[in-house]
Design an enzyme around this catalytic site. Structure first.
Site, PDB file in Angstrom:
ATOM      1  N   HIS A   1       3.782   6.489   7.970  1.00  0.00           N
ATOM      2  CA  HIS A   1       4.239   5.227   6.689  1.00  0.00           C
ATOM      3  C   HIS A   1       3.222   5.290   6.016  1.00  0.00           C
ATOM      4  O   HIS A   1       1.658   5.191   6.284  1.00  0.00           O
ATOM      5  CB  HIS A   1       3.824   4.062   8.222  1.00  0.00           C
ATOM      6  CG  HIS A   1       4.122   2.671   7.199  1.00  0.00           C
ATOM      7  ND1 HIS A   1       5.649   2.508   7.729  1.00  0.00           N
ATOM      8  CD2 HIS A   1       3.791   2.248   7.061  1.00  0.00           C
ATOM      9  CE1 HIS A   1       5.791   0.960   7.139  1.00  0.00           C
ATOM     10  NE2 HIS A   1       3.811   0.852   6.577  1.00  0.00           N
TER      11      HIS A   1
ATOM     12  N   HIS B   1       2.616   3.818   1.523  1.00  0.00           N
ATOM     13  CA  HIS B   1       3.628   3.434   0.214  1.00  0.00           C
ATOM     14  C   HIS B   1       2.904   4.045  -1.391  1.00  0.00           C
ATOM     15  O   HIS B   1       1.706   3.593  -1.480  1.00  0.00           O
ATOM     16  CB  HIS B   1       3.093   1.339   0.360  1.00  0.00           C
ATOM     17  CG  HIS B   1       3.800   0.808   1.093  1.00  0.00           C
ATOM     18  ND1 HIS B   1       5.513   0.117   0.858  1.00  0.00           N
ATOM     19  CD2 HIS B   1       3.973   0.206   2.309  1.00  0.00           C
ATOM     20  CE1 HIS B   1       5.901   0.116   1.890  1.00  0.00           C
ATOM     21  NE2 HIS B   1       4.617  -0.301   2.750  1.00  0.00           N
TER      22      HIS B   1
ATOM     23  N   GLN C   1      12.218  -3.773  -0.135  1.00  0.00           N
ATOM     24  CA  GLN C   1      10.774  -4.871   0.104  1.00  0.00           C
ATOM     25  C   GLN C   1      10.913  -6.331  -0.056  1.00  0.00           C
ATOM     26  O   GLN C   1      10.944  -7.329   1.280  1.00  0.00           O
ATOM     27  CB  GLN C   1       9.596  -4.424  -0.869  1.00  0.00           C
ATOM     28  CG  GLN C   1       8.856  -5.120  -1.095  1.00  0.00           C
ATOM     29  CD  GLN C   1       7.802  -5.400   0.154  1.00  0.00           C
ATOM     30  OE1 GLN C   1       6.978  -4.188   0.462  1.00  0.00           O
ATOM     31  NE2 GLN C   1       7.486  -5.599   1.632  1.00  0.00           N
TER      32      GLN C   1
ATOM     33  N   HIS D   1      10.257  -1.461   8.723  1.00  0.00           N
ATOM     34  CA  HIS D   1       9.246  -2.608   9.525  1.00  0.00           C
ATOM     35  C   HIS D   1       9.754  -4.027   9.345  1.00  0.00           C
ATOM     36  O   HIS D   1      10.737  -4.560   9.755  1.00  0.00           O
ATOM     37  CB  HIS D   1       9.172  -3.352   7.756  1.00  0.00           C
ATOM     38  CG  HIS D   1       7.972  -1.879   6.389  1.00  0.00           C
ATOM     39  ND1 HIS D   1       8.869  -0.996   5.851  1.00  0.00           N
ATOM     40  CD2 HIS D   1       6.684  -2.381   5.686  1.00  0.00           C
ATOM     41  CE1 HIS D   1       7.431  -0.227   5.215  1.00  0.00           C
ATOM     42  NE2 HIS D   1       6.776  -1.367   5.184  1.00  0.00           N
TER      43      HIS D   1
ATOM     44  N   GLU E   1       6.630  -7.246  10.955  1.00  0.00           N
ATOM     45  CA  GLU E   1       5.238  -7.372  10.860  1.00  0.00           C
ATOM     46  C   GLU E   1       4.887  -8.775  10.788  1.00  0.00           C
ATOM     47  O   GLU E   1       4.906  -9.124   9.793  1.00  0.00           O
ATOM     48  CB  GLU E   1       4.801  -6.471  10.194  1.00  0.00           C
ATOM     49  CG  GLU E   1       3.925  -6.203   9.210  1.00  0.00           C
ATOM     50  CD  GLU E   1       3.224  -5.468   7.857  1.00  0.00           C
ATOM     51  OE1 GLU E   1       2.259  -5.397   7.629  1.00  0.00           O
ATOM     52  OE2 GLU E   1       4.459  -5.568   7.216  1.00  0.00           O
TER      53      GLU E   1
ATOM     54  N   ASP F   1      -0.751   3.168   5.815  1.00  0.00           N
ATOM     55  CA  ASP F   1      -0.072   2.275   4.872  1.00  0.00           C
ATOM     56  C   ASP F   1      -0.137   2.105   3.152  1.00  0.00           C
ATOM     57  O   ASP F   1       0.653   2.479   2.984  1.00  0.00           O
ATOM     58  CB  ASP F   1      -0.311   0.376   5.940  1.00  0.00           C
ATOM     59  CG  ASP F   1       0.957   0.000   5.448  1.00  0.00           C
ATOM     60  OD1 ASP F   1       1.498   0.380   4.934  1.00  0.00           O
ATOM     61  OD2 ASP F   1       0.269  -0.961   6.544  1.00  0.00           O
TER      62      ASP F   1
END
Length: 427
Positions: A59, A61, A154, A212, A215, A311
């Protein structure tokens, strides 16, 4: 002519075996004690050192990495400000910017033995600049890092007016995993509907899913329940991951006792991200303050596959990081209170074999016939590796030595004491 291209001699595997590893081309051809006189183009002496399969990050970005401070710093340190800040950055970033930063990060990763990464790429941009950049990056690094991409809306699959179309466009362009963020939709119902459609898309295309999921500190954010249901409905068992799952930290125990068997039945993997989760969650609390990490030990006890994720590194959500999955596991074992030797060893496995299984990597691991990728570490056991986060003495990717580091011994000038010190455990 040498019999092998590379031999790693006398290292200790995570299961305690002491062995040699012979490599020809990009494959491991032998894991055994080799006879004297066997030759190789390159020999790495690893006696007393741990030989590990490469680290894997399930995971990340990559489109945002190393952008910290652009166009400003996340002053509140919250998830929501980070999302807003990323929205500002998207307006000024270019494909070349993202590729250059991604290459720099992959250099860091290679030096740390991190050779497989799953990265979410934002699809809430009609230009799909991030998708273009990450596809270009994937091609540039494929000789030494396996980069798996997730189409990630997103700003919400339904909440953003063009996210649905752009997510499909991203998948058509070659992004190989379906992503989503149901708790960021306008309503719980929209979140559940997004999961139904995203899982249908994945089933029709034969793709994996990584969501996701929940969260948030809100214990009523229960999209993992819907994700489990859609996973079973579409026959996606073993191909779906729920990332973060931080709301479970705040749920009541009775509901969790119902939820864990559902996740296990669906074969969903869980990917907590301890460095980021404990930094972002609980920001609205005074004291006692929640730390936001999901229920790792309880999920493992229920038979759920759980792997640690990185992350973020130096981006709108997190101001630190070094591409070291051992930092992630070290933090995770502390926050999850996994202090028993077997639990600590499992934390090491979570950033290697477990994460490789979550990504569906083929030919992973130190065995004949597998890809010749491994890391030689300045420690002897997995637990000591976590304690020390030691030097990567050598990193081998697909049969090539791509990085080396010296041992981190310290020179001492103390009367009556040794001239140098190494912080390994005794024995």
């Amino acid at each position: 002519m040498a019999e092998f291209d590379l031999i790693v001699k006398g290292g200790t595997l995570p299961d305690g075996r002491v062995t040699d590893i012979a490599i020809r081309g990009d494959r491991i051809v032998a894991v055994e004690t080799l006879p004297e006189g066997v030759t190789a183009g390159t020999v790495i002496e690893a006696s007393g050192d741990l030989i590990s399969p490469p680290f894997v990050d399930p995971h990340f970005h990559m489109d945002a990495t190393l952008s910290y401070g652009l166009p400003r710093v996340n002053a509140s340190g919250t998830l929501l400000e980070g999302i807003a800040l990323w929205g500002e950055l998207k307006q000024i970033v270019t494909v070349d910017d993202m590729v250059a930063r991604g290459l720099d990060y992959c250099d860091w990763a290679a030096s740390m033995g991190l050779l497989a990464i799953r990265s979410h790429v934002d699809t809430c941009d009609d230009r799909l600049l991030g998708v273009q950049a990450m596809l270009e990056l994937r091609e540039k690094v494929k000789g030494y890092i396996d980069l798996q991409l997730v189409a990630f809306p997103q700003d919400g699959f339904y909440r953003d007016p063009t996210a649905r179309v752009n997510t499909l466009r991203a998948l058509d362009m070659g992004v190989e995993v379906v992503g989503g963020i149901p708790h960021f939709e306008r309503t719980m119902a929209d979140g559940a509907a997004s999961l139904a459609e995203l899982c249908r898309i994945a089933a029709e295309r034969g793709l994996r899913v990584d969501i996701h999921c929940d969260e948030t500190d809100d214990p009523m954010s229960r999209h993992i329940e819907a994700l489990a249901d859609e996973t079973i409905r579409h026959g996606l068992q073993g191909r779906v991951a729920g990332s973060h799952l931080t709301s479970m930290h705040s749920m009541d125990n009775y509901y969790v006792s119902k939820l864990l068997p559902l996740i296990a039945e669906a074969g969903i993997s869980a990917i907590p991200n301890p460095l980021i989760n404990i930094m972002l969650q609980g920001r609205h609390d005074s004291f006692p303050k929640r730390r936001g990490l999901t229920r790792v030990r309880e999920m493992q006890a229920a038979g759920i596959r759980v792997g640690w994720g990185q992350d973020c590194v130096l981006d709108p959500w997190y101001s630190l990081g070094t591409a070291d999955m051992l930092d992630v596991a070290f933090m995770g074992l502390h926050v999850a209170q996994m202090s028993h030797p077997a639990e600590m060893a499992r934390c090491f496995e979570m950033v290697t074999e477990t994460n490789a299984a979550i990504l569906g990597l083929e030919g992973y691991g130190i065995a004949p016939g597998n890809m010749a990728s491994l890391v030689v570490l300045d420690a002897k056991t997995p637990v000591d590796v976590l304690r020390l986060r030691p030097a990567r003495l050598a990193v081998v990717s697909k049969g090539r030595v791509i990085a080396r580091s010296p041992r981190a011994d310290a020179a001492l000038s103390i009367p009556g004491r040794p001239a140098s010190v190494r912080r390994r455990a005794p024995g």
